[in-house]
Design a protein around this motif. Sequence first.
Motif, PDB file in Angstrom:
ATOM      1  N   CYS A  15       4.929 -13.143   0.756  1.00  0.00           N
ATOM      2  CA  CYS A  15       4.865 -12.160  -0.334  1.00  0.00           C
ATOM      3  C   CYS A  15       5.184 -10.754   0.169  1.00  0.00           C
ATOM      4  CB  CYS A  15       3.503 -12.201  -1.005  1.00  0.00           C
ATOM      5  SG  CYS A  15       3.263 -13.651  -2.068  1.00  0.00           S
ATOM      6  N   MET A  16       4.797 -10.449   1.427  1.00  0.00           N
ATOM      7  CA  MET A  16       5.151  -9.148   1.996  1.00  0.00           C
ATOM      8  C   MET A  16       6.663  -9.027   2.118  1.00  0.00           C
ATOM      9  SD  MET A  16       3.798  -6.366   2.938  1.00  0.00           S
ATOM     10  CE  MET A  16       3.789  -4.946   4.033  1.00  0.00           C
ATOM     11  N   THR A  17       7.310 -10.111   2.508  1.00  0.00           N
ATOM     12  CA  THR A  17       8.773 -10.109   2.570  1.00  0.00           C
ATOM     13  C   THR A  17       9.355  -9.845   1.191  1.00  0.00           C
ATOM     14  OG1 THR A  17       8.757 -11.699   4.405  1.00  0.00           O
ATOM     15  CG2 THR A  17      10.805 -11.453   3.200  1.00  0.00           C
ATOM     16  N   ALA A  18       8.881 -10.570   0.197  1.00  0.00           N
ATOM     17  CA  ALA A  18       9.397 -10.430  -1.167  1.00  0.00           C
ATOM     18  C   ALA A  18       9.194  -9.028  -1.713  1.00  0.00           C
ATOM     19  CB  ALA A  18       8.731 -11.458  -2.081  1.00  0.00           C
ATOM     20  N   CYS A  19       8.046  -8.426  -1.411  1.00  0.00           N
ATOM     21  CA  CYS A  19       7.738  -7.071  -1.899  1.00  0.00           C
ATOM     22  C   CYS A  19       8.738  -6.042  -1.391  1.00  0.00           C
ATOM     23  CB  CYS A  19       6.342  -6.650  -1.453  1.00  0.00           C
ATOM     24  SG  CYS A  19       5.005  -7.226  -2.505  1.00  0.00           S
ATOM     25  N   ASN A  20       9.270  -6.260  -0.209  1.00  0.00           N
ATOM     26  CA  ASN A  20      10.116  -5.247   0.424  1.00  0.00           C
ATOM     27  C   ASN A  20      11.600  -5.587   0.430  1.00  0.00           C
ATOM     28  OD1 ASN A  20       8.166  -3.118   1.659  1.00  0.00           O
ATOM     29  ND2 ASN A  20       7.208  -5.089   2.105  1.00  0.00           N
ATOM     30  N   LEU A  21      11.969  -6.714  -0.180  1.00  0.00           N
ATOM     31  CA  LEU A  21      13.385  -7.055  -0.318  1.00  0.00           C
ATOM     32  C   LEU A  21      14.017  -6.236  -1.434  1.00  0.00           C
ATOM     33  CD1 LEU A  21      13.508 -10.952   0.022  1.00  0.00           C
ATOM     34  CD2 LEU A  21      14.578  -9.276   1.543  1.00  0.00           C
ATOM     35  N   SER A  22      15.272  -5.904  -1.237  1.00  0.00           N
ATOM     36  CA  SER A  22      16.022  -5.210  -2.285  1.00  0.00           C
ATOM     37  C   SER A  22      16.068  -6.067  -3.546  1.00  0.00           C
ATOM     38  CB  SER A  22      17.445  -4.922  -1.807  1.00  0.00           C
ATOM     39  OG  SER A  22      18.264  -4.521  -2.875  1.00  0.00           O
ATOM     40  N   ASP A 110      -8.428  -8.340  -5.834  1.00  0.00           N
ATOM     41  CA  ASP A 110      -7.740  -7.102  -6.196  1.00  0.00           C
ATOM     42  C   ASP A 110      -6.479  -6.910  -5.351  1.00  0.00           C
ATOM     43  OD1 ASP A 110      -9.667  -6.611  -8.062  1.00  0.00           O
ATOM     44  OD2 ASP A 110     -10.649  -4.977  -6.968  1.00  0.00           O
ATOM     45  N   VAL A 111      -6.574  -7.234  -4.060  1.00  0.00           N
ATOM     46  CA  VAL A 111      -5.410  -7.120  -3.179  1.00  0.00           C
ATOM     47  C   VAL A 111      -4.329  -8.098  -3.632  1.00  0.00           C
ATOM     48  CG1 VAL A 111      -4.573  -7.335  -0.807  1.00  0.00           C
ATOM     49  CG2 VAL A 111      -6.849  -6.370  -1.245  1.00  0.00           C
ATOM     50  N   ARG A 112      -4.738  -9.310  -3.919  1.00  0.00           N
ATOM     51  CA  ARG A 112      -3.791 -10.327  -4.407  1.00  0.00           C
ATOM     52  C   ARG A 112      -3.082  -9.860  -5.681  1.00  0.00           C
ATOM     53  NH1 ARG A 112      -4.078 -14.860  -8.092  1.00  0.00           N
ATOM     54  NH2 ARG A 112      -2.756 -16.581  -7.363  1.00  0.00           N
ATOM     55  N   ASN A 113      -3.853  -9.364  -6.636  1.00  0.00           N
ATOM     56  CA  ASN A 113      -3.275  -8.924  -7.905  1.00  0.00           C
ATOM     57  C   ASN A 113      -2.299  -7.771  -7.714  1.00  0.00           C
ATOM     58  OD1 ASN A 113      -4.856 -10.822  -9.198  1.00  0.00           O
ATOM     59  ND2 ASN A 113      -6.410  -9.379  -9.869  1.00  0.00           N
ATOM     60  N   ALA A 114      -2.643  -6.848  -6.806  1.00  0.00           N
ATOM     61  CA  ALA A 114      -1.777  -5.691  -6.567  1.00  0.00           C
ATOM     62  C   ALA A 114      -0.439  -6.115  -5.975  1.00  0.00           C
ATOM     63  CB  ALA A 114      -2.476  -4.698  -5.639  1.00  0.00           C
ATOM     64  N   ILE A 115      -0.483  -7.057  -5.028  1.00  0.00           N
ATOM     65  CA  ILE A 115       0.774  -7.533  -4.424  1.00  0.00           C
ATOM     66  C   ILE A 115       1.609  -8.278  -5.452  1.00  0.00           C
ATOM     67  CG2 ILE A 115       1.761  -9.072  -2.680  1.00  0.00           C
ATOM     68  CD1 ILE A 115      -0.683  -8.451  -0.920  1.00  0.00           C
ATOM     69  N   LEU A 116       0.992  -9.183  -6.188  1.00  0.00           N
ATOM     70  CA  LEU A 116       1.739  -9.985  -7.159  1.00  0.00           C
ATOM     71  C   LEU A 116       2.309  -9.132  -8.283  1.00  0.00           C
ATOM     72  CD1 LEU A 116      -0.438 -13.231  -7.433  1.00  0.00           C
ATOM     73  CD2 LEU A 116       1.633 -12.849  -6.089  1.00  0.00           C
ATOM     74  N   SER A 117       1.674  -8.011  -8.582  1.00  0.00           N
ATOM     75  CA  SER A 117       2.198  -7.136  -9.641  1.00  0.00           C
ATOM     76  C   SER A 117       3.541  -6.529  -9.262  1.00  0.00           C
ATOM     77  CB  SER A 117       1.187  -6.013  -9.938  1.00  0.00           C
ATOM     78  OG  SER A 117       1.133  -5.072  -8.871  1.00  0.00           O
ATOM     79  N   SER A 368       3.308  -7.181   9.110  1.00  0.00           N
ATOM     80  CA  SER A 368       4.365  -6.609   9.955  1.00  0.00           C
ATOM     81  C   SER A 368       5.595  -7.498  10.020  1.00  0.00           C
ATOM     82  CB  SER A 368       3.828  -6.345  11.364  1.00  0.00           C
ATOM     83  OG  SER A 368       2.810  -5.366  11.339  1.00  0.00           O
ATOM     84  N   THR A 369       5.399  -8.786  10.282  1.00  0.00           N
ATOM     85  CA  THR A 369       6.563  -9.669  10.381  1.00  0.00           C
ATOM     86  C   THR A 369       7.242  -9.838   9.024  1.00  0.00           C
ATOM     87  OG1 THR A 369       5.143 -11.638  10.155  1.00  0.00           O
ATOM     88  CG2 THR A 369       5.686 -10.920  12.392  1.00  0.00           C
ATOM     89  N   GLY A 370       6.456  -9.852   7.948  1.00  0.00           N
ATOM     90  CA  GLY A 370       7.042  -9.949   6.609  1.00  0.00           C
ATOM     91  C   GLY A 370       7.881  -8.738   6.277  1.00  0.00           C
ATOM     92  N   TYR A 371       7.365  -7.560   6.601  1.00  0.00           N
ATOM     93  CA  TYR A 371       8.100  -6.325   6.315  1.00  0.00           C
ATOM     94  C   TYR A 371       9.402  -6.257   7.113  1.00  0.00           C
ATOM     95  CZ  TYR A 371       9.320  -1.386   6.129  1.00  0.00           C
ATOM     96  OH  TYR A 371      10.006  -0.204   5.963  1.00  0.00           O
ATOM     97  N   ILE A 372       9.318  -6.516   8.422  1.00  0.00           N
ATOM     98  CA  ILE A 372      10.513  -6.431   9.271  1.00  0.00           C
ATOM     99  C   ILE A 372      11.558  -7.456   8.839  1.00  0.00           C
ATOM    100  CG2 ILE A 372      11.387  -6.703  11.624  1.00  0.00           C
ATOM    101  CD1 ILE A 372       9.781  -4.102  11.091  1.00  0.00           C
TER     102      ILE A 372
END
Length: 381
Positions: A15-22, A110-117, A368-372
């Motif tokens: 999900c971290m990867t998905a959040c930061n993909l174009s 709350d963290v889960r909901n914020a990411i999924l939003s 970190s690995t998801g973002y990179i």
Amino acid sequence: MGQKVAIIGSGPAGCMTACNLSKSFEITLFDKSKPLKTLLPTGGGRCNLAHAEFNFKELAKNYPRGEKFLYSLFSRFGTQETLDFFEKIGIKTYTQENGRIFPVSNSAQDVRNAILSKLHHCKFKEEEIVSIKKLEHGFEVKSTQASYYFDIVVVAIGGKSSYKMLSDLGHTIIEPKPSLVGLVTEPHYKVLQGISLQNVLVKSGKTQIEGDILFTDNGITGPAIFDLSSINARKDLPYEITIDFLNKDIDWQNLFDKNPHKELKNIVSEFLPKAFVNEMLKNIDLTQKGHEIKSNTKVLVNNTIRNFKIKIINTRKNGETVTAGGVLLKEIDSKTLQSRFSNGLYICGEVLDIDGFCGGYNLQNCWSTGYITAIAINCRL
């Protein structure tokens, strides 16, 4: 370059990867379970999402496997960048005295909901992926229900999944072992179940760990034991550990002299729970008064409490929160998380042979690995 991205695994790293993909990419996340389900129990439901260590090399020291590999990653996306990310998606945090960072709401939900939003533009498919095949252009991704074709594939399946899809692509898999797990002892000390001790010193070979422990129905657990199990994840069983339950020097003779009419069990119970004292020193006459205690009893009390040896015969079944093992790091580019074998294949999170201690370190690996991974894929546009 291709525009269709498959992310296999909708846990923290995926999900971290998905959040930061174009958003130029067409993104599909696959998981046999609900997205970010594994996030909910973290930190006892409070979500210990990071640790307050802002020097990337010091942060990396908290990973028994993966320390050097993480230098490049943490130097670009470490603790501060993680906190900045969560601030941007509406999650305010606070730091405990022990350095563990939690959301102000103390709610993993709350963290889960914020990411999924932030992932409304993504497709989610509740399907188990069984294979990935490299094609001349892109990949065939096959689930238990259908076959799909993608230009780019990200594998973020966590540490407890089947690695076959990656071994079939030529990757070496380090056999996963339980980590951050309670230990089974011999004997079990079941009579001590539920007794917790703070700031003890646990020794195993050259390893020394200070922290809290808890006796269970068949052994010991707690933060100090979790860290020990991580360090010893690949140590052959059985092995012996030594525990100093007091972890401080005591002048026993002076203590006995000051309490000449007090029973031994009550003197020692000033430092340790009475039920613990009664069990551990059951072979000693605990009704002896301070003025009656001989030197050999003093030595026995000290050795039992400060140099107690316990045999570890196993790890608690299904108790691990993390596994030590996964994809061999030499086969992954630490600057991009791309496979060295397959152009367009990225691997991130706990599926890699990276694992950290308790305290937010394993989620930090995922963030970190998801973002990179996302930044590397964005560079393909």
